[in-house]
Design a protein around this motif. Sequence first.
Motif, PDB file in Angstrom:
ATOM      1  N   ILE A  32      18.764 -33.932 -41.846  1.00 25.85           N
ATOM      2  CA  ILE A  32      18.699 -33.431 -40.473  1.00 25.85           C
ATOM      3  C   ILE A  32      19.166 -34.573 -39.586  1.00 25.85           C
ATOM      4  O   ILE A  32      18.675 -35.704 -39.710  1.00 25.85           O
ATOM      5  CB  ILE A  32      17.270 -33.009 -40.090  1.00 25.85           C
ATOM      6  N   THR A  33      20.110 -34.298 -38.705  1.00 27.59           N
ATOM      7  CA  THR A  33      20.623 -35.319 -37.796  1.00 27.59           C
ATOM      8  C   THR A  33      20.037 -35.112 -36.408  1.00 27.59           C
ATOM      9  O   THR A  33      20.030 -33.995 -35.884  1.00 27.59           O
ATOM     10  CB  THR A  33      22.166 -35.259 -37.720  1.00 27.59           C
ATOM     11  N   CYS A  34      19.541 -36.201 -35.831  1.00 27.07           N
ATOM     12  CA  CYS A  34      19.023 -36.179 -34.455  1.00 27.07           C
ATOM     13  C   CYS A  34      20.042 -36.888 -33.560  1.00 27.07           C
ATOM     14  O   CYS A  34      20.464 -38.003 -33.874  1.00 27.07           O
ATOM     15  CB  CYS A  34      17.680 -36.885 -34.368  1.00 27.07           C
ATOM     16  N   HIS A  35      20.388 -36.241 -32.466  1.00 30.46           N
ATOM     17  CA  HIS A  35      21.458 -36.782 -31.632  1.00 30.46           C
ATOM     18  C   HIS A  35      21.154 -36.461 -30.168  1.00 30.46           C
ATOM     19  O   HIS A  35      20.292 -35.640 -29.866  1.00 30.46           O
ATOM     20  CB  HIS A  35      22.798 -36.155 -32.033  1.00 30.46           C
ATOM     21  N   ALA A  36      21.894 -37.108 -29.276  1.00 27.70           N
ATOM     22  CA  ALA A  36      21.768 -36.850 -27.837  1.00 27.70           C
ATOM     23  C   ALA A  36      22.859 -37.631 -27.111  1.00 27.70           C
ATOM     24  O   ALA A  36      23.299 -38.681 -27.593  1.00 27.70           O
ATOM     25  CB  ALA A  36      20.397 -37.272 -27.312  1.00 27.70           C
ATOM     26  N   PRO A  37      23.268 -37.153 -25.938  1.00 33.97           N
ATOM     27  CA  PRO A  37      24.183 -37.930 -25.102  1.00 33.97           C
ATOM     28  C   PRO A  37      23.456 -38.893 -24.174  1.00 33.97           C
ATOM     29  O   PRO A  37      24.077 -39.527 -23.322  1.00 33.97           O
ATOM     30  CB  PRO A  37      24.909 -36.844 -24.296  1.00 33.97           C
ATOM     31  N   SER A  68      18.257 -38.529 -39.983  1.00 29.33           N
ATOM     32  CA  SER A  68      19.125 -39.585 -39.471  1.00 29.33           C
ATOM     33  C   SER A  68      19.134 -39.575 -37.946  1.00 29.33           C
ATOM     34  O   SER A  68      19.655 -38.644 -37.318  1.00 29.33           O
ATOM     35  CB  SER A  68      20.550 -39.397 -40.007  1.00 29.33           C
ATOM     36  N   ASP A  69      18.536 -40.605 -37.364  1.00 31.82           N
ATOM     37  CA  ASP A  69      18.516 -40.772 -35.906  1.00 31.82           C
ATOM     38  C   ASP A  69      19.824 -41.455 -35.507  1.00 31.82           C
ATOM     39  O   ASP A  69      19.991 -42.657 -35.688  1.00 31.82           O
ATOM     40  CB  ASP A  69      17.309 -41.613 -35.499  1.00 31.82           C
ATOM     41  N   GLU A  70      20.750 -40.670 -34.955  1.00 27.79           N
ATOM     42  CA  GLU A  70      22.077 -41.176 -34.612  1.00 27.79           C
ATOM     43  C   GLU A  70      22.312 -41.185 -33.105  1.00 27.79           C
ATOM     44  O   GLU A  70      23.435 -41.040 -32.621  1.00 27.79           O
ATOM     45  CB  GLU A  70      23.141 -40.368 -35.363  1.00 27.79           C
ATOM     46  N   ILE A  71      21.252 -41.405 -32.341  1.00 26.54           N
ATOM     47  CA  ILE A  71      21.335 -41.351 -30.892  1.00 26.54           C
ATOM     48  C   ILE A  71      22.248 -42.434 -30.325  1.00 26.54           C
ATOM     49  O   ILE A  71      22.827 -42.274 -29.252  1.00 26.54           O
ATOM     50  CB  ILE A  71      19.931 -41.426 -30.253  1.00 26.54           C
ATOM     51  N   ARG A 124      32.804 -48.641 -37.234  1.00 29.39           N
ATOM     52  CA  ARG A 124      32.873 -47.204 -37.008  1.00 29.39           C
ATOM     53  C   ARG A 124      31.588 -46.563 -37.507  1.00 29.39           C
ATOM     54  O   ARG A 124      31.089 -46.904 -38.589  1.00 29.39           O
ATOM     55  CB  ARG A 124      34.067 -46.576 -37.727  1.00 29.39           C
ATOM     56  N   HIS A 125      31.082 -45.634 -36.714  1.00 25.70           N
ATOM     57  CA  HIS A 125      29.897 -44.894 -37.124  1.00 25.70           C
ATOM     58  C   HIS A 125      30.269 -43.831 -38.149  1.00 25.70           C
ATOM     59  O   HIS A 125      31.247 -43.104 -37.969  1.00 25.70           O
ATOM     60  CB  HIS A 125      29.247 -44.231 -35.904  1.00 25.70           C
ATOM     61  N   THR A 126      29.483 -43.753 -39.205  1.00 27.21           N
ATOM     62  CA  THR A 126      29.648 -42.710 -40.216  1.00 27.21           C
ATOM     63  C   THR A 126      28.473 -41.747 -40.122  1.00 27.21           C
ATOM     64  O   THR A 126      27.332 -42.133 -40.439  1.00 27.21           O
ATOM     65  CB  THR A 126      29.693 -43.318 -41.630  1.00 27.21           C
ATOM     66  N   PRO A 127      28.685 -40.508 -39.684  1.00 25.38           N
ATOM     67  CA  PRO A 127      27.574 -39.545 -39.684  1.00 25.38           C
ATOM     68  C   PRO A 127      27.043 -39.356 -41.106  1.00 25.38           C
ATOM     69  O   PRO A 127      27.821 -39.179 -42.046  1.00 25.38           O
ATOM     70  CB  PRO A 127      28.219 -38.260 -39.155  1.00 25.38           C
ATOM     71  N   PHE A 128      25.747 -39.405 -41.261  1.00 19.72           N
ATOM     72  CA  PHE A 128      25.181 -39.289 -42.604  1.00 19.72           C
ATOM     73  C   PHE A 128      25.603 -37.982 -43.267  1.00 19.72           C
ATOM     74  O   PHE A 128      25.932 -37.954 -44.461  1.00 19.72           O
ATOM     75  CB  PHE A 128      23.651 -39.384 -42.544  1.00 19.72           C
ATOM     76  N   ALA A 129      25.629 -36.902 -42.493  1.00 21.31           N
ATOM     77  CA  ALA A 129      25.951 -35.589 -43.061  1.00 21.31           C
ATOM     78  C   ALA A 129      27.407 -35.456 -43.469  1.00 21.31           C
ATOM     79  O   ALA A 129      27.781 -34.476 -44.120  1.00 21.31           O
ATOM     80  CB  ALA A 129      25.591 -34.489 -42.065  1.00 21.31           C
ATOM     81  N   PHE A 169      13.113 -41.788 -42.431  1.00 20.00           N
ATOM     82  CA  PHE A 169      13.675 -41.908 -41.087  1.00 20.00           C
ATOM     83  C   PHE A 169      14.736 -43.010 -41.133  1.00 20.00           C
ATOM     84  O   PHE A 169      14.419 -44.190 -41.283  1.00 20.00           O
ATOM     85  CB  PHE A 169      12.594 -42.301 -40.071  1.00 20.00           C
ATOM     86  N   LEU A 170      15.995 -42.615 -41.022  1.00 18.00           N
ATOM     87  CA  LEU A 170      17.116 -43.554 -41.038  1.00 18.00           C
ATOM     88  C   LEU A 170      17.573 -43.795 -39.604  1.00 18.00           C
ATOM     89  O   LEU A 170      17.861 -42.843 -38.879  1.00 18.00           O
ATOM     90  CB  LEU A 170      18.262 -42.970 -41.868  1.00 18.00           C
ATOM     91  N   CYS A 171      17.634 -45.047 -39.199  1.00 21.16           N
ATOM     92  CA  CYS A 171      18.087 -45.393 -37.844  1.00 21.16           C
ATOM     93  C   CYS A 171      19.541 -45.845 -37.950  1.00 21.16           C
ATOM     94  O   CYS A 171      19.827 -46.912 -38.490  1.00 21.16           O
ATOM     95  CB  CYS A 171      17.217 -46.507 -37.264  1.00 21.16           C
TER      96      CYS A 171
END
Length: 391
Positions: free
Chosen positions: A226-231, A197-200, A210-215, A164-166
Amino acid sequence: MSIFDAYVERRNTGCMKWDGLERRFGRDDLIPLWVADMDFLSPPAVIDALVERARHGVYGYAVKTERYTGSIVHWMRSRHGIEISPEWIVPAPGVVPALSVIVQAFTEPGDGILIQPPVYHPFRRVIEGWGRRVIENPLVESDGRYDMDFIDLERKAQEAKVMFLCSPHNPVGRVWTKQELERVAEICLRHGVLVVSDEIHADIVFAPHRHTPFASLGAECSRNSITCHAPSKTFNLAGLNTAYVWTENESLRTAYEKASHRASMAELNVFGIEAMIAAYEHGAAWLDDLLAYLTESLDEMENVFQNELREIRMIRPEGTYMVWLDFRALGMPDDELDRFLREEARLGLNEGHIFGSQGSGFQRMNIACPRPLLSQALRQLADAVHHRRRA
């Protein structure tokens, strides 16, 4: 006056942050700077979209539409420079429920899952709740900066099934660099560890970071994550169940979807759909204004801590609207520090120790509130510390 300076009364709305004070802290007269939602109105476009949808009058079951996935694809492209496909996206009621599904889909009881404490406390709860084993790869703190321990990660990855990557990291506020994430990816790929990758918090990042999406790190990383995201954090939509996961890997996606259906976590919120689409289509300028406002709040906080609260170290976040505060110089054990903040400073913060033993002596402060309220909170904290000095 900024639009974010406006006070919105949230008491008596069934609001966890304000109406949950008595249950959480034992008193209701605290300034609540704990649970991670904002005391700001959502963007006008979101409010208008929700009102319009409410007028329709029928609120039945919803499906994933092209506009729904298209808004996510557009946001990821325009905000984070990553191209994803609509078919990669799977709705989720929240990131934590998504993590629960992932644990069930990709691990067996007793399997090890890596976390990097001090870290978002539901990570541990979800892992242990399903009978899996927490493997800690603690962050290393030096003079207020946190870094990953890659030597330890290399060793621990040998016994882990999932990580679990935060990213960005909650609560310490680090925005991991591309180079740091590449080292994580290389280690996990070598040892066959799936990266979740929890990228919320990805949208709440302060310049020059700058944020770098893991994928986005390459084809192998995209297929092994697997990327977890939300607005929800970005636009204050936490109560509307707007999360989603995405992965390029069809077999991972299929396994996730099957587990999600088994757990009855595949439904969409009819209002959440409209809120997310409106936010992603029309909320960029609002978000830029929010980031500028939060930056000014951080500047004001730094001034207060440098001039009036030198015993407490403020670790300025690179991302998220949470500030990690180091109270260790006050010499209080955790229970005394918790009581001091609650009873003397009259503040409701997140206790550092809930994020792991590495958070002992720290507290997490949510600054996503009107600056007059934040200034009052800092004044109460300064007064309480000054009173301690004189005692």
